[in-house]
Design a protein around this motif. Structure first.
Motif, PDB file in Angstrom:
ATOM      1  N   LEU A   1       0.825  -1.185   0.100  1.00  0.00           N
ATOM      2  CA  LEU A   1       0.123  -0.175   0.209  1.00  0.00           C
ATOM      3  C   LEU A   1       1.100   1.369  -0.140  1.00  0.00           C
ATOM      4  O   LEU A   1       1.978   1.278   0.762  1.00  0.00           O
ATOM      5  CB  LEU A   1      -0.909   0.287   1.313  1.00  0.00           C
ATOM      6  CG  LEU A   1      -1.747  -1.146   1.425  1.00  0.00           C
ATOM      7  CD1 LEU A   1      -2.718  -1.056   2.679  1.00  0.00           C
ATOM      8  CD2 LEU A   1      -2.653  -1.488   0.332  1.00  0.00           C
ATOM      9  N   GLY A   2       0.502   2.263  -0.658  1.00  0.00           N
ATOM     10  CA  GLY A   2       1.198   3.464  -0.721  1.00  0.00           C
ATOM     11  C   GLY A   2       0.429   4.555   0.116  1.00  0.00           C
ATOM     12  O   GLY A   2      -0.739   4.448   0.047  1.00  0.00           O
TER      13      GLY A   2
ATOM     14  N   SER B   1       0.149  -0.333  11.073  1.00  0.00           N
ATOM     15  CA  SER B   1      -0.349  -1.290  11.891  1.00  0.00           C
ATOM     16  C   SER B   1      -1.365  -2.475  11.405  1.00  0.00           C
ATOM     17  O   SER B   1      -1.246  -3.622  11.271  1.00  0.00           O
ATOM     18  CB  SER B   1      -0.748  -1.000  13.353  1.00  0.00           C
ATOM     19  OG  SER B   1      -1.133  -2.234  14.294  1.00  0.00           O
ATOM     20  N   ALA B   2      -2.585  -1.625  10.603  1.00  0.00           N
ATOM     21  CA  ALA B   2      -3.551  -2.416  10.404  1.00  0.00           C
ATOM     22  C   ALA B   2      -3.222  -2.878   8.920  1.00  0.00           C
ATOM     23  O   ALA B   2      -3.797  -4.090   8.443  1.00  0.00           O
ATOM     24  CB  ALA B   2      -4.698  -1.428   9.833  1.00  0.00           C
ATOM     25  N   ALA B   3      -2.248  -2.384   8.036  1.00  0.00           N
ATOM     26  CA  ALA B   3      -1.711  -3.122   6.739  1.00  0.00           C
ATOM     27  C   ALA B   3      -0.925  -4.295   7.115  1.00  0.00           C
ATOM     28  O   ALA B   3      -1.170  -5.469   6.316  1.00  0.00           O
ATOM     29  CB  ALA B   3      -0.923  -2.081   6.065  1.00  0.00           C
TER      30      ALA B   3
ATOM     31  N   VAL C   1       3.821  -1.121   3.773  1.00  0.00           N
ATOM     32  CA  VAL C   1       3.501   0.234   3.185  1.00  0.00           C
ATOM     33  C   VAL C   1       4.762   1.141   2.830  1.00  0.00           C
ATOM     34  O   VAL C   1       5.830   0.864   3.365  1.00  0.00           O
ATOM     35  CB  VAL C   1       2.894   0.834   4.539  1.00  0.00           C
ATOM     36  CG1 VAL C   1       2.840   2.436   4.189  1.00  0.00           C
ATOM     37  CG2 VAL C   1       1.569   0.233   5.009  1.00  0.00           C
ATOM     38  N   ASN C   2       4.355   1.804   1.557  1.00  0.00           N
ATOM     39  CA  ASN C   2       5.642   2.603   1.206  1.00  0.00           C
ATOM     40  C   ASN C   2       5.039   3.989   1.229  1.00  0.00           C
ATOM     41  O   ASN C   2       4.132   4.240   0.772  1.00  0.00           O
ATOM     42  CB  ASN C   2       5.686   2.403  -0.361  1.00  0.00           C
ATOM     43  CG  ASN C   2       7.123   2.903  -0.825  1.00  0.00           C
ATOM     44  OD1 ASN C   2       7.619   3.766  -0.339  1.00  0.00           O
ATOM     45  ND2 ASN C   2       7.314   2.483  -2.132  1.00  0.00           N
ATOM     46  N   VAL C   3       5.855   4.972   1.855  1.00  0.00           N
ATOM     47  CA  VAL C   3       5.488   6.418   2.271  1.00  0.00           C
ATOM     48  C   VAL C   3       6.116   7.313   1.553  1.00  0.00           C
ATOM     49  O   VAL C   3       7.235   7.288   1.463  1.00  0.00           O
ATOM     50  CB  VAL C   3       5.498   6.669   3.687  1.00  0.00           C
ATOM     51  CG1 VAL C   3       5.139   7.901   4.233  1.00  0.00           C
ATOM     52  CG2 VAL C   3       4.935   5.450   4.500  1.00  0.00           C
ATOM     53  N   VAL C   4       5.527   8.356   0.878  1.00  0.00           N
ATOM     54  CA  VAL C   4       5.950   9.403   0.306  1.00  0.00           C
ATOM     55  C   VAL C   4       5.349  10.610   1.156  1.00  0.00           C
ATOM     56  O   VAL C   4       4.103  10.649   1.272  1.00  0.00           O
ATOM     57  CB  VAL C   4       5.651   9.570  -1.286  1.00  0.00           C
ATOM     58  CG1 VAL C   4       6.022  10.663  -1.859  1.00  0.00           C
ATOM     59  CG2 VAL C   4       6.163   8.262  -1.999  1.00  0.00           C
ATOM     60  N   SER C   5       6.500  11.528   1.515  1.00  0.00           N
ATOM     61  CA  SER C   5       6.062  12.824   2.205  1.00  0.00           C
ATOM     62  C   SER C   5       6.020  13.889   1.041  1.00  0.00           C
ATOM     63  O   SER C   5       7.065  14.145   0.482  1.00  0.00           O
ATOM     64  CB  SER C   5       7.125  13.115   3.107  1.00  0.00           C
ATOM     65  OG  SER C   5       6.945  14.227   3.950  1.00  0.00           O
TER      66      SER C   5
END
Length: 329
Positions: free
Chosen positions: A59-60, A80-82, A89-93
């Motif tokens: 998920l992104g 946590s839910a993922a 999870v992949n995060v982009v700020s």
């Protein structure tokens, strides 16, 4: 896979079912296969799995200001839910408050092979309505009220109303408000609800003060409020600013809550340990994370064109020691 199957005494198909977390394997067999995987150092080939299933199990998340308390807690809850759903999870700020910056982040995540995207749209962008490219399921957290994508919203308005009415019910004639920045959806909703609650009660609406979510900005606003003897109740748009307000009132010789009552918003873990302990609005960030991931999974299952509307997560007031009846009441 053949080596794992031989060690565990099962077929390669059973190893595949365990590797893909399928439910049609009894628990004893699953544990035997997992033990063989650990012993042999076997890892499923995620690229091959994605080719076979069309899913990347990723998920992104696009977020503004990861250091902001609400954004950080929301992201933590999403991760946590993922993980509970067997997704990474992949995060982009995003730093710039522009639609083009969000599109760039969206494209970056798309190229990194995600199954869906969660946008934590805490900031008001340079366009009145955000339009994201089609093709991927999207969930929006606390974004614009009119949207094309399903969303999860904490009930900012309800929380602000509860905070304002609590102070009015104690006997305060009006409630002053220190808002977050004007480019924040959350700050705007809380301020609008505070204003509406005062109007509905027939109370005078004082001038609105603005902070930037920090304790320092709350302190600056608190010095201004402390100099006004008419101020007996203050609702701050977050707990950090409430902490700064309490400090400023203390330095000015105005006791909390004997002279001035103060309410915050968010319910930081430390809020119960302020002196005095802070009355505040609690937000259930864990539930926000669960609902975000659940909405994406629904889109994977039934098709994202069929999932619409917003899920509202309740806010509730936590009454502690920073609020009391006004002086002389």
């Amino acid at each position: 896979m053949a080596d794992v199957a031989e060690m565990a005494g099962v077929s390669s198909q059973t190893v595949s079912r365990v590797a893909n977390n399928r439910s049609n394997v009894d628990e004893a067999t699953r544990e035997r296969v997992l033990a063989a995987m650990r012993m042999l150092g076997y890892r499923p080939n995620t690229a091959a799995r994605a080719l076979a299933t069309g899913k990347f199990r990723m998920l992104g998340v696009i977020s503004f200001g990861l250091n902001a308390y609400g954004n950080a807690r929301t992201l933590e809850a999403i991760v946590s839910a993922a993980q509970d759903a067997d997704y990474s999870v992949n995060v982009v700020s995003v730093r710039a408050q522009t639609e083009s910056a969000v599109h760039e982040a969206f494209d970056r995540l798309t190229m990194q092979a995600v199954d869906g995207i969660i946008l934590i749209e805490a900031q008001i962008l340079d366009t009145s309505a955000l339009r994201l490219p089609s093709g991927l399921p999207v969930v929006v957290v606390d974004g614009e009220e009119t949207r094309r994508h399903p969303g999860v919203d904490t009930n900012q308005a309800e929380g602000a109303r509860l905070a304002t009415e609590h102070l009015l019910d104690l006997g305060h004639r009006t409630v002053w408000h220190v808002s977050g920045p004007q480019d924040s959806y959350a700050a705007r909703r809380r301020a609008e609800s505070w204003h509406r609650a005062l109007k509905d009660a027939g109370s005078r609406v004082p001038p609105l003060l603005y902070g930037d979510w920090t304790a320092a900005s709350g302190y600056a606003a608190g010095l201004e409020l402390a100099a006004n003897p008419d101020v007996t109740a203050v609702f701050a748009a977050n707990d950090q600013m409430a902490l700064g307000i309490v400090r400023a009132l203390h330095e000015a010789g105005r006791a909390v809550p004997d002279d001035v009552s103060v309410v915050g918003f968010d319910d930081l873990a430390e809020s119960a340990w302020f002196l005095p302990s802070l009355t505040t609005v609690h937000q259930d960030f864990e539930e926000v994370g669960r609902q975000c991931v659940a909405l994406l999974l629904d889109q994977f299952r039934i098709g994202h064109a069929d999932v619409r509307g917003a899920t509202s997560v309740a806010s509730n007031l936590i009454v502690r020691d920073s609020t009391a009846a006004p002086p002389g009441a």
